[in-house]
Design a protein around this motif. Structure first.
Motif, PDB file in Angstrom:
ATOM      1  N   ILE A  75       0.735  -1.344  -0.079  1.00 30.90           N
ATOM      2  CA  ILE A  75      -0.206  -0.098   0.088  1.00 30.90           C
ATOM      3  C   ILE A  75       1.240   1.168   0.004  1.00 30.90           C
ATOM      4  CG2 ILE A  75      -1.822   1.294   0.942  1.00 30.90           C
ATOM      5  CD1 ILE A  75      -2.717  -1.865   2.109  1.00 30.90           C
ATOM      6  N   TYR A 128      -3.960   1.690  -3.158  1.00 25.84           N
ATOM      7  CA  TYR A 128      -3.388   1.011  -3.791  1.00 25.84           C
ATOM      8  C   TYR A 128      -3.514   0.299  -5.442  1.00 25.84           C
ATOM      9  CZ  TYR A 128      -2.770  -4.098  -5.249  1.00 25.84           C
ATOM     10  OH  TYR A 128      -2.573  -5.504  -5.694  1.00 25.84           O
ATOM     11  N   LEU A 181      -8.759   1.814  -1.468  1.00 29.47           N
ATOM     12  CA  LEU A 181      -8.545   0.843  -0.859  1.00 29.47           C
ATOM     13  C   LEU A 181     -10.197  -0.048  -0.913  1.00 29.47           C
ATOM     14  CD1 LEU A 181      -6.323   0.689   2.096  1.00 29.47           C
ATOM     15  CD2 LEU A 181      -5.791   0.436  -0.513  1.00 29.47           C
ATOM     16  N   LEU A 220      -9.118  -5.303   1.199  1.00 31.28           N
ATOM     17  CA  LEU A 220      -7.960  -4.859   1.561  1.00 31.28           C
ATOM     18  C   LEU A 220      -7.725  -3.344   2.701  1.00 31.28           C
ATOM     19  CD1 LEU A 220      -4.537  -4.410   0.856  1.00 31.28           C
ATOM     20  CD2 LEU A 220      -5.140  -3.136  -1.033  1.00 31.28           C
ATOM     21  N   VAL A 222      -7.495  -5.742   5.687  1.00 30.57           N
ATOM     22  CA  VAL A 222      -6.176  -6.732   5.700  1.00 30.57           C
ATOM     23  C   VAL A 222      -5.446  -5.424   6.292  1.00 30.57           C
ATOM     24  CG1 VAL A 222      -4.308  -7.174   4.612  1.00 30.57           C
ATOM     25  CG2 VAL A 222      -6.020  -8.679   3.556  1.00 30.57           C
TER      26      VAL A 222
END
Length: 287
Positions: free
Chosen positions: A234, A256, A261, A265, A268
């Protein structure tokens, strides 16, 4: 406005005094992208034990004999010190704001310490509001005249200011996480790391997202946060990092592949940061 940030290099040595922060080598500036393979980052300072503070803080009294950098010392309740590093508000300079009630003076010694880091203070002003006196400094690289974006140097700026604050206002250490290892007065109560940690990711247009992190402060936190973010590919576009007493509050604009995002993601990213910020600290010598 995309901000180029330098990759986080490894920092050698363990610093037992924050004054040694001036010796940190600064890597050359490149576009700061998560796709870069980054070497592991050793923390700028190693704290003897984990910072696990409670959220409520008992405010002690200031020492009547405290040395003051251009200000005054009074035997009153100690205000919450704040250091804000802002890369968003000015396209040409890095804006640093320091607040400690109405106790701060002109910060001439702090400006000298920043000069020793290879920086110029191109503009300085002071304004007052209900929270106290705010000293605002606009900083650039002395060699290039450009704004400061390297995470290592941003952390060096933050710790240099906090170090000077504790030197000239020893009572401030009772309100700062760094006071536990380096201050004249240790924090009387401590933040619970799990309770203090908050991570949220918000949509901020089609090309970027806004990451908000709140956690117990500790040395090297800016470098560590950026490293964790980039390790999952990222990109960090810009940001702001605030130190408010025992807490650290960061806001990063991230993307990203030049897009905001997606929800998986975001999860995450939040889980990775939450795991890092809440995990126990292990002494490497124990292995």
């Amino acid at each position: 406005m995309a901000v180029a940030m330098a990759s986080c290099g490894s920092i050698s040595g363990v610093y037992t005094n924050l004054n040694a922060i001036e010796k940190i080598p600064i890597s050359s500036s490149v576009l700061f992208r998560g796709s870069f393979g980054l070497d592991p980052v050793q923390r700028i300072c190693l704290v003897p034990k984990r910072l696990a503070f409670s959220e409520s803080t008992i405010i002690p009294k200031a020492s009547s004999t405290a040395a003051v950098e251009g200000g005054s010392s009074q035997d009153t309740a100690v205000p919450t010190p704040k250091v804000i590093i802002d890369l968003d508000s000015d396209p040409e300079t890095t804006v640093v704001e320091v607040t400690f009630g109405d106790r701060l003076g002109a910060l001439l010694d702090t400006m000298t310490a920043l000069k020793n880091l290879g920086l110029n203070v191109v503009k300085a002003n002071v304004y007052l509001d209900s929270s106290g006196k705010h000293n605002k400094l606009c900083i650039t690289h002395a060699s290039t005249g450009r704004k400061v974006e390297d995470p290592e140097l941003l952390e060096a700026i933050r710790l240099t200011i906090i170090n000077n604050l504790m030197e000239f206002h020893p009572e401030s250490s009772s309100q700062l996480a760094m006071g536990e290892a380096f201050g004249a007065f240790q924090p009387s109560q401590k933040l619970d790391v799990d309770i203090a940690t908050h991570i949220h990711v918000y949509d901020d247009g089609p090309e970027r997202s806004l990451l908000c992190v709140e956690a117990a402060d500790r040395p090297g936190l800016i470098v560590d946060l950026v490293k964790i973010i980039t390790e999952i590919n990222i990109d960090v576009i810009s940001g702001e990092f605030d130190t408010e007493g025992l807490l650290a509050k960061a806001k990063f604009h991230v993307s990203y592949k030049n897009k905001a995002l997606i929800k998986p993601l975001q999860q995450v990213l939040a889980n990775s940061l939450r795991y890092y910020l809440r995990r126990p600290t292990t002494n490497e010598s124990s292995f």
